[in-house]
Scaffold this active site. Sequence first.
Site, mmCIF file in Angstrom:
data_model
loop_
_atom_site.group_PDB
_atom_site.id
_atom_site.type_symbol
_atom_site.label_atom_id
_atom_site.label_comp_id
_atom_site.label_asym_id
_atom_site.label_seq_id
_atom_site.Cartn_x
_atom_site.Cartn_y
_atom_site.Cartn_z
ATOM 1 N N LYS A 115 35.103 23.552 50.704
ATOM 2 C CA LYS A 115 35.099 23.523 49.338
ATOM 3 C C LYS A 115 36.179 22.687 48.498
ATOM 4 O O LYS A 115 35.631 22.504 47.415
ATOM 5 C CB LYS A 115 35.253 25.195 49.100
ATOM 6 N N GLY A 163 29.646 34.826 50.073
ATOM 7 C CA GLY A 163 30.523 35.815 49.285
ATOM 8 C C GLY A 163 31.719 36.090 50.375
ATOM 9 O O GLY A 163 32.356 37.032 49.902
ATOM 10 N N LYS A 199 40.070 29.642 38.834
ATOM 11 C CA LYS A 199 40.125 30.675 37.917
ATOM 12 C C LYS A 199 38.786 31.708 37.680
ATOM 13 O O LYS A 199 37.707 31.352 37.938
ATOM 14 C CB LYS A 199 40.204 29.858 36.420
ATOM 15 N N GLU A 286 29.889 25.665 44.111
ATOM 16 C CA GLU A 286 29.843 25.035 45.505
ATOM 17 C C GLU A 286 28.502 24.472 45.749
ATOM 18 O O GLU A 286 27.651 24.577 44.960
ATOM 19 C CB GLU A 286 30.145 26.095 46.446
ATOM 20 N N ARG A 290 21.678 23.263 52.799
ATOM 21 C CA ARG A 290 20.649 23.788 53.718
ATOM 22 C C ARG A 290 19.468 24.458 52.888
ATOM 23 O O ARG A 290 19.876 24.389 51.530
ATOM 24 C CB ARG A 290 21.314 24.789 54.393
ATOM 25 N N ARG A 336 16.033 41.377 47.948
ATOM 26 C CA ARG A 336 16.671 41.067 49.412
ATOM 27 C C ARG A 336 16.633 42.778 49.787
ATOM 28 O O ARG A 336 17.503 43.424 49.574
ATOM 29 C CB ARG A 336 17.884 40.577 49.413
#
Length: 444
Positions: A115, A163, A199, A286, A290, A336
């Site tokens: 990252k 996450g 931030k 980010e 994929r 989901r």
Amino acid sequence: MKKILIANRGEIALRIMKTCQKMGIETVAVYSDADEGLPFVKAADYAFRIGEAPVAKSYLLKDDILNIAVREKVDAIHPGYGFLSENTEFAQAAEAKGIKFIGPKSETLAIMGDKVAARKTMKEAGVPVVPGSSGLADMDEACAYASEIGYPVILKASGGGGGIGMQRCDDEEALKKSFASVKTRAKAYFGNDDVFIEKFISEARHIEIQLFGDEFGNVVHMFERDCSVQRRNQKVVEESPSPHLSEATREKMCAAAVAAAVHAGYINAGTIEFIVDEEENFYFLEMNTRLQVEHRVTEGITGLDLVEWQIRTSAGEKLPFLQPEITKEGHSIQFRLYAEDPVKFIPSPGLIKAFTFNEMDGVIVDCAYAEGDTVTPFYDPLVAKIIVTGENRPDALAKAETFLNGVKIEGIKTNLPLFLTILSNSQFKKGTYSTSFLQTAVLA
């Protein structure tokens, strides 16, 4: 390509197989002891046991998977998402054996998988980046930087995703409490305990741009997805187009994402995720190198098959369409469905005694399991993805409510009731929600 090994499981393995079958490509599945007999194993042309139930003893066994790929003389490996999908060493090892890795180049995986390195690359490409640090040597440095940019902040794992390895800190005390645990979690999940600080932007929307690139320097976007309905930084509902984004900002974000991909020499499917504040300033979060869990949402509004595009670009073909030929129509939304307690939000493994739903035009259900299968505690508890596409947003929401009310699932608890609560919420209906929506308007 004539034969592809799918280094994954569940609904995404089945999803890839459907496109392969359409293209006349044979498929090879690998499965753990816990997954023997699941639908994706039965659907493959060839299936081989890879190991015991835990992922470290099955789906993360790079050498064993590559040995099967070599033995079966496959042309390529499709990693799906999660597991080895963004693993640089796995991609390099496949390439070394003359097997195509369906995804970007391994060097791109290396840069975007970190990252901190990805933030640097985006800055070079002129993409706005959330104010944040580089790698942090220790807790004292973390506290000093957080004080400089002001609380609240987000402590993140450099090699993280999904996450995992993220913690909001509202003050220095919280940061000190979280620092060691986030590093430990990062090491356990990603093999890298490097962390950094960003931030925290309140009342933000999480918007991502779907990208595709080929070996000839062509890069296109397939519009945006709004992923702001989240719990603990994990997506629950995704939709496209975003219901609360101006056309001017949408165009700017898509252009910035394409510029970033061109700068990175990006090939195959990728997604750039942005955080958007109340004034519609947007910042890079980010890049996912994929296929995304929510790729079906983009397919719903464009009519394109993203897995087919992945296979064709990996085979060295040009993109099937260039930007002027890619259009959107209607509205698509994904839910989901997880095997989890809808109140406590803890996994609910067990035998699926019943799983039925009414077929409906515009609705796709990508199932990981079938009636009579057992959801085990070894993997992500995703049972199915329900993707609803309508002529417009009100039509899609009405269709979704009708369909979800007709789903019958017994033997395990699921988050199905949460979806119906979300759909009935006035803020969600208006499309004015942010990433704090679930916590403040639904679960409060």
